[in-house]
Scaffold this active site. Structure first.
Site, PDB file in Angstrom:
ATOM      1  N   PHE A 127      47.338 -30.620  41.443  1.00 26.50           N
ATOM      2  CA  PHE A 127      47.806 -31.027  42.773  1.00 26.50           C
ATOM      3  C   PHE A 127      48.870 -30.029  43.228  1.00 26.50           C
ATOM      4  O   PHE A 127      49.772 -29.685  42.472  1.00 26.50           O
ATOM      5  CB  PHE A 127      48.371 -32.447  42.721  1.00 26.50           C
ATOM      6  CG  PHE A 127      48.650 -33.013  44.078  1.00 26.50           C
ATOM      7  CD1 PHE A 127      47.625 -33.582  44.828  1.00 26.50           C
ATOM      8  CD2 PHE A 127      49.922 -32.952  44.626  1.00 26.50           C
ATOM      9  CE1 PHE A 127      47.874 -34.092  46.091  1.00 26.50           C
ATOM     10  CE2 PHE A 127      50.174 -33.468  45.891  1.00 26.50           C
ATOM     11  CZ  PHE A 127      49.146 -34.038  46.629  1.00 26.50           C
ATOM     12  N   ASP A 198      51.835 -36.238  35.377  1.00 30.73           N
ATOM     13  CA  ASP A 198      51.799 -36.815  36.723  1.00 30.73           C
ATOM     14  C   ASP A 198      50.776 -37.943  36.695  1.00 30.73           C
ATOM     15  O   ASP A 198      49.587 -37.717  36.419  1.00 30.73           O
ATOM     16  CB  ASP A 198      51.406 -35.729  37.737  1.00 30.73           C
ATOM     17  CG  ASP A 198      51.530 -36.210  39.183  1.00 30.73           C
ATOM     18  OD1 ASP A 198      51.327 -37.412  39.421  1.00 30.73           O
ATOM     19  OD2 ASP A 198      51.810 -35.371  40.059  1.00 30.73           O
ATOM     20  N   TYR A 223      52.563 -45.315  46.373  1.00 27.33           N
ATOM     21  CA  TYR A 223      51.778 -45.726  47.555  1.00 27.33           C
ATOM     22  C   TYR A 223      50.272 -45.658  47.367  1.00 27.33           C
ATOM     23  O   TYR A 223      49.530 -45.946  48.285  1.00 27.33           O
ATOM     24  CB  TYR A 223      52.177 -44.899  48.782  1.00 27.33           C
ATOM     25  CG  TYR A 223      52.180 -43.394  48.586  1.00 27.33           C
ATOM     26  CD1 TYR A 223      50.995 -42.668  48.631  1.00 27.33           C
ATOM     27  CD2 TYR A 223      53.363 -42.708  48.363  1.00 27.33           C
ATOM     28  CE1 TYR A 223      50.995 -41.300  48.450  1.00 27.33           C
ATOM     29  CE2 TYR A 223      53.381 -41.331  48.176  1.00 27.33           C
ATOM     30  CZ  TYR A 223      52.199 -40.639  48.221  1.00 27.33           C
ATOM     31  OH  TYR A 223      52.195 -39.285  48.032  1.00 27.33           O
ATOM     32  N   LYS A 224      49.804 -45.256  46.184  1.00 29.46           N
ATOM     33  CA  LYS A 224      48.357 -45.176  45.962  1.00 29.46           C
ATOM     34  C   LYS A 224      47.865 -46.504  45.368  1.00 29.46           C
ATOM     35  O   LYS A 224      47.878 -47.516  46.049  1.00 29.46           O
ATOM     36  CB  LYS A 224      48.047 -43.955  45.100  1.00 29.46           C
ATOM     37  CG  LYS A 224      48.352 -42.666  45.875  1.00 29.46           C
ATOM     38  CD  LYS A 224      48.232 -41.406  45.068  1.00 29.46           C
ATOM     39  CE  LYS A 224      48.528 -40.196  45.975  1.00 29.46           C
ATOM     40  NZ  LYS A 224      48.743 -38.958  45.220  1.00 29.46           N
ATOM     41  N   ARG A 372      36.109 -37.572  48.919  1.00 26.11           N
ATOM     42  CA  ARG A 372      36.600 -38.472  47.865  1.00 26.11           C
ATOM     43  C   ARG A 372      36.394 -39.916  48.299  1.00 26.11           C
ATOM     44  O   ARG A 372      36.714 -40.283  49.431  1.00 26.11           O
ATOM     45  CB  ARG A 372      38.110 -38.282  47.649  1.00 26.11           C
ATOM     46  CG  ARG A 372      38.522 -36.997  47.010  1.00 26.11           C
ATOM     47  CD  ARG A 372      39.951 -37.095  46.483  1.00 26.11           C
ATOM     48  NE  ARG A 372      40.904 -37.665  47.463  1.00 26.11           N
ATOM     49  CZ  ARG A 372      42.196 -37.827  47.220  1.00 26.11           C
ATOM     50  NH1 ARG A 372      42.699 -37.479  46.040  1.00 26.11           N
ATOM     51  NH2 ARG A 372      42.984 -38.331  48.142  1.00 26.11           N
TER      52      ARG A 372
END
Ligand SMILES: *Cc1c(COP(=O)(O)O)cnc(C)c1O
Length: 413
Positions: A127, A198, A223-224, A372
């Site tokens: 990422f 991560d 927030y995921k 995705r």
């Protein structure tokens, strides 16, 4: 033929031990939300809780709420709840800042434990913020530290006596491929390096066992899959054994041993609190805590089992209904190697995703060509997989991606 009839999928939904959770989210009927790996849906309880925090704790309580409503201890309290989801002990996780900032804190703290080594290592294609933070730290170090990325399959072989810190994402943001946290950590430790994991696409999506893997540091998003709300505070894990020696570079007053002693010189707090920096974002933390409390009610083994089953159904249906339409599976087919999303490459990926959004299927697009589809077991149903794949086929057969409106990409994809 996959043989997934609507009746068979609806039967799976009736038997789903997690089915009751869907009603706890605000999701309009007819929407296919396959993007909970990017922004989790809104838990119903969050709205009433936030109203109470805003009107009562802030509006009425004002500054007394730091103690009266326990705002001041929220980073640790919510951190302990997240620790329970990650195989960490109370006092090893604290909520603060963003994932990007926590990467900075974790990498610099790890460097402080390996002063004789100068390489921060990661994999190409990680990422971006993980690698950008490594590069910023290297630039600031004035030449002492170097940031290096190697091909994913070359990471373990690159570990030598120069490598201070290895930075990896457990579940890859694009492919959804899972790294073996325990095996990689062992190899890094054998080479004398520390690891920063991560967990942005792991927490709330699959069982994580930080202490079982002998992990050093970890960070992740709120927030995921944790459903903490847009821009929710992130968290940082520091193994108990490292806490006394790991020096915070972002030495803010909230991480001081006695913030309200207002001393002239910085002295870090004894425990995980030293990784706090400034005043916590109370409203955002309140929303995050609602998401975490909801997640804590679900059985993580059931979440993992359903996530994998949703993925198998989705891939089976894609094989059956979208063969020959130009999709290449990017995610691992093997359950053990797959996180909670399914990704496909397609030359018209961006246009396809825009056309899907217009028709009520929300996923996302990651350049250059990846679509995705996030699978969130708390609020998706098996039958949604059939509706989603039918729409994907419809869009491709109609060439609905071929639209002049989608020649220029939006700022958020
Ligand atoms: C989403 C994500 C982030 C986000 O970092 P922010 O600082 O919250 O923007 C970081 N790392 C990974 C692997 C992610 O998937």
């Amino acid at each position: 033929m996959s043989g997934w009839s609507r009746a068979a999928l609806e039967a799976l939904d009736r038997d789903d031990p997690l089915a009751r959770f869907r009603a706890g989210f605000q999701l309009r009927e007819g929407l296919l939300y396959l993007d909970g790996n990017s922004l989790g849906a809104l838990p119903q309880r969050t709205m009433s809780r936030l109203e109470q925090t805003v009107r009562g704790e802030w509006g009425e309580g004002l500054i007394t709420s730091w103690l009266g409503a326990e705002w001041i201890t929220a980073p640790r309290r919510v951190g302990d709840k997240i620790a329970a989801l990650l195989g960490a002990a109370p006092g090893e996780v604290i909520v603060a800042d963003s994932t990007s900032v926590n990467l900075f804190k974790a990498i610099t703290a790890a460097l402080s434990l390996r002063p004789e080594r100068g390489v921060i290592l990661s994999e190409a294609g990680n990422f971006p913020t993980d690698v950008y933070m490594m590069q910023g730290i290297a630039a600031f170090s004035g030449g002492r530290v170097r940031a290096e990325t190697v091909a994913p399959e070359a990471v373990l072989a690159r570990l030598d006596s120069d490598v201070a810190v290895l930075v990896l994402t457990q579940v890859h943001y694009k492919s959804g491929a899972v790294r073996d946290m325990a095996a990689v950590t062992r190899r890094a430790h054998e080479a004398g390096a520390l690891v920063v994991w991560d967990l942005s696409h792991s927490a709330g999506a699959l069982p994580v066992d930080l202490n079982g893997a002998d992990a050093d540091f970890a960070v992740g998003c709120g927030y995921k899959f944790l459903n903490g709300g847009p821009g929710a505070p992130a968290y940082i894990f520091v193994a108990q054994r490292h806490q006394a020696a790991a020096m915070p570079v972002l030495s803010g007053w909230m991480g001081h041993a006695e913030p309200f002693a207002f001393e002239d010189d910085y002295r870090p707090a004894a425990g995980i609190e030293r990784f706090l920096c400034g005043t916590p974002s109370v409203l955002a933390m309140t929303a995050l805590e609602c998401g975490i409390d909801l997640m804590a009610e679900a059985d993580m083994a059931a979440i993992r089992a359903k996530s994998l089953a949703l993925g198998r159904v989705f891939m089976d249906l894609m094989d059956e209904q979208c063969a020959g339409l130009g999709f290449t599976l990017v995610s691992p087919r093997d359950d053990a190697q797959r996180g909670s999303q399914i990704a496909y490459a397609h030359p018209h990926g961006y246009g396809i995703m825009q056309a899907l959004k217009e028709r009520g299927l929300i996923g996302d697009f990651r350049a250059p060509d990846v679509l995705r589809f996030g699978l969130t077991p708390l609020y998706l149903r098996y039958a949604d997989m059939l509706d989603a794949v039918s729409l994907i086929r419809e869009v491709c057969e109609a060439r609905a991606w071929d639209d002049p409106r989608w020649k220029v990409r939006a700022a958020v994809t």
